[in-house]
Scaffold this motif. Sequence first.
Motif, PDB file in Angstrom:
ATOM      1  N   TYR A 199      17.189  54.191  15.031  1.00 39.09           N
ATOM      2  CA  TYR A 199      18.307  53.719  14.228  1.00 39.09           C
ATOM      3  C   TYR A 199      18.305  52.191  14.188  1.00 39.09           C
ATOM      4  CZ  TYR A 199      20.139  58.480  14.614  1.00 39.09           C
ATOM      5  OH  TYR A 199      20.297  59.843  14.544  1.00 39.09           O
ATOM      6  N   THR A 200      18.872  51.649  13.098  1.00 39.09           N
ATOM      7  CA  THR A 200      18.942  50.200  12.920  1.00 39.09           C
ATOM      8  C   THR A 200      20.390  49.754  12.956  1.00 39.09           C
ATOM      9  OG1 THR A 200      16.999  50.353  11.482  1.00 39.09           O
ATOM     10  CG2 THR A 200      18.218  48.266  11.476  1.00 39.09           C
ATOM     11  N   SER A 201      20.674  48.749  13.754  1.00 38.20           N
ATOM     12  CA  SER A 201      22.049  48.270  13.929  1.00 38.20           C
ATOM     13  C   SER A 201      22.622  47.710  12.639  1.00 38.20           C
ATOM     14  CB  SER A 201      22.076  47.196  15.019  1.00 38.20           C
ATOM     15  OG  SER A 201      23.391  46.727  15.223  1.00 38.20           O
ATOM     16  N   ALA A 202      23.880  48.038  12.376  1.00 37.86           N
ATOM     17  CA  ALA A 202      24.590  47.551  11.190  1.00 37.86           C
ATOM     18  C   ALA A 202      26.006  47.162  11.603  1.00 37.86           C
ATOM     19  CB  ALA A 202      24.610  48.623  10.103  1.00 37.86           C
ATOM     20  N   ILE A 203      26.147  45.954  12.146  1.00 38.08           N
ATOM     21  CA  ILE A 203      27.453  45.482  12.606  1.00 38.08           C
ATOM     22  C   ILE A 203      28.115  44.702  11.477  1.00 38.08           C
ATOM     23  CG2 ILE A 203      28.701  44.209  14.383  1.00 38.08           C
ATOM     24  CD1 ILE A 203      26.344  44.610  16.232  1.00 38.08           C
ATOM     25  N   HIS A 213      30.757  58.234  17.274  1.00 37.09           N
ATOM     26  CA  HIS A 213      30.204  58.011  15.940  1.00 37.09           C
ATOM     27  C   HIS A 213      29.759  56.553  15.858  1.00 37.09           C
ATOM     28  CE1 HIS A 213      31.958  61.660  13.764  1.00 37.09           C
ATOM     29  NE2 HIS A 213      32.364  61.779  15.019  1.00 37.09           N
ATOM     30  N   PHE A 214      28.593  56.319  15.267  1.00 35.47           N
ATOM     31  CA  PHE A 214      28.072  54.961  15.162  1.00 35.47           C
ATOM     32  C   PHE A 214      27.813  54.575  13.707  1.00 35.47           C
ATOM     33  CE2 PHE A 214      26.996  55.945  19.557  1.00 35.47           C
ATOM     34  CZ  PHE A 214      27.237  54.750  20.208  1.00 35.47           C
ATOM     35  N   ILE A 239      43.554  59.041  22.366  1.00 31.74           N
ATOM     36  CA  ILE A 239      42.264  58.493  21.979  1.00 31.74           C
ATOM     37  C   ILE A 239      41.968  58.719  20.498  1.00 31.74           C
ATOM     38  CG2 ILE A 239      41.355  58.842  24.302  1.00 31.74           C
ATOM     39  CD1 ILE A 239      39.874  61.266  23.270  1.00 31.74           C
ATOM     40  N   GLU A 240      41.029  57.942  19.975  1.00 33.48           N
ATOM     41  CA  GLU A 240      40.570  58.105  18.596  1.00 33.48           C
ATOM     42  C   GLU A 240      39.187  58.759  18.638  1.00 33.48           C
ATOM     43  OE1 GLU A 240      41.200  54.744  15.900  1.00 33.48           O
ATOM     44  OE2 GLU A 240      42.153  53.690  17.575  1.00 33.48           O
ATOM     45  N   PRO A 241      39.109  60.078  18.530  1.00 36.57           N
ATOM     46  CA  PRO A 241      37.834  60.787  18.717  1.00 36.57           C
ATOM     47  C   PRO A 241      36.770  60.433  17.696  1.00 36.57           C
ATOM     48  CG  PRO A 241      39.488  62.261  17.821  1.00 36.57           C
ATOM     49  CD  PRO A 241      40.218  61.011  18.219  1.00 36.57           C
ATOM     50  N   ASN A 242      37.172  60.005  16.498  1.00 41.05           N
ATOM     51  CA  ASN A 242      36.206  59.686  15.452  1.00 41.05           C
ATOM     52  C   ASN A 242      36.089  58.185  15.209  1.00 41.05           C
ATOM     53  OD1 ASN A 242      35.634  62.459  14.939  1.00 41.05           O
ATOM     54  ND2 ASN A 242      37.506  62.600  13.727  1.00 41.05           N
ATOM     55  N   PHE A 243      36.442  57.399  16.211  1.00 40.43           N
ATOM     56  CA  PHE A 243      36.336  55.945  16.086  1.00 40.43           C
ATOM     57  C   PHE A 243      34.888  55.568  15.785  1.00 40.43           C
ATOM     58  CE2 PHE A 243      35.841  51.609  17.476  1.00 40.43           C
ATOM     59  CZ  PHE A 243      37.018  51.002  17.060  1.00 40.43           C
ATOM     60  N   LEU A 244      34.710  54.566  14.908  1.00 44.10           N
ATOM     61  CA  LEU A 244      33.369  54.145  14.503  1.00 44.10           C
ATOM     62  C   LEU A 244      32.902  52.966  15.358  1.00 44.10           C
ATOM     63  CD1 LEU A 244      31.064  54.638  12.499  1.00 44.10           C
ATOM     64  CD2 LEU A 244      32.167  52.994  10.956  1.00 44.10           C
ATOM     65  N   TYR A 245      31.834  53.188  16.114  1.00 44.19           N
ATOM     66  CA  TYR A 245      31.292  52.180  17.027  1.00 44.19           C
ATOM     67  C   TYR A 245      30.091  51.469  16.414  1.00 44.19           C
ATOM     68  CZ  TYR A 245      33.994  54.572  20.695  1.00 44.19           C
ATOM     69  OH  TYR A 245      34.993  55.131  21.438  1.00 44.19           O
ATOM     70  N   ASN A 256      22.831  55.661   8.627  1.00 46.23           N
ATOM     71  CA  ASN A 256      24.022  56.490   8.429  1.00 46.23           C
ATOM     72  C   ASN A 256      25.252  55.642   8.726  1.00 46.23           C
ATOM     73  OD1 ASN A 256      26.043  58.401   8.352  1.00 46.23           O
ATOM     74  ND2 ASN A 256      24.930  59.918   9.565  1.00 46.23           N
ATOM     75  N   ALA A 257      26.092  55.437   7.728  1.00 45.49           N
ATOM     76  CA  ALA A 257      27.252  54.555   7.882  1.00 45.49           C
ATOM     77  C   ALA A 257      28.251  55.078   8.906  1.00 45.49           C
ATOM     78  CB  ALA A 257      27.948  54.353   6.538  1.00 45.49           C
ATOM     79  N   ASN A 258      28.240  56.381   9.143  1.00 44.31           N
ATOM     80  CA  ASN A 258      29.194  56.974  10.084  1.00 44.31           C
ATOM     81  C   ASN A 258      28.640  58.317  10.547  1.00 44.31           C
ATOM     82  OD1 ASN A 258      31.352  58.169  11.437  1.00 44.31           O
ATOM     83  ND2 ASN A 258      32.882  57.385  10.027  1.00 44.31           N
TER      84      ASN A 258
END
Length: 217
Positions: free
Chosen positions: A193-197, A176-177, A34-40, A182-184
């Motif tokens: 929080y505000t979505s930043a896709i 992590h989102f 798995i990628e534990p610090n993957f950015l969602y 917060n970018a990460n």
Amino acid sequence: MNRISTSILFLYSVFFILSAKAQENWTPKSNPKIEPNFLYALPYANETKTKVITENPPSKTINFYTEEPDTIVAIRKGKIIKIIESFANNPKSKNKINELLIEHMDGTFATYQGFRNGIFVKEGKTVYPGTPLAINSVSNEGFSFRLMINYLKSDEVVNKRGERIPGAIYGFIEPHFSTKENANGILTSQKYYTSAITPEIIQKEMTKKEIKNLTKK
């Protein structure tokens, strides 16, 4: 820093918010890389503001609230493994919660729980960050749904006699989102929080063909 929770649960308890039907005809990858610090991505469309309330460990369950009904979107590329519309199919059931299970490329899987009838996707479909899934449902604080990310740590368990027998031990991910604030980062309970896709998040796990098809639209 590795953010994977060291907490583990047996099969019968890890799915405490996922119905037994969700476990039929599907077995996740055992001990995946798995990628534990993957950015969602956040589970709402770009620029949408949401209040976050996290539940007590070890589940790492996150509740996402909005003031008005809003569309839940995928947080990461994955395949729709299971869709359960319990509320629609059996109104008399005590479990009136609709559920959706998405498996990710690294072997983790996300459980989306608590949305209105009328899901926008079908089992077997591949979704990407920002793909609409369903509408969140009414709650005590507006409208919301719950999210949990897991992985299968082992397909064996040790019984009281010290014997290894078939079973399952699951781990929880503390994701992590990417947000406007917060970018990460890991989300803090009771905060907004505000979505930043971003295009980078959408295309992160896409194949070259998928990216090419995306740019044609």
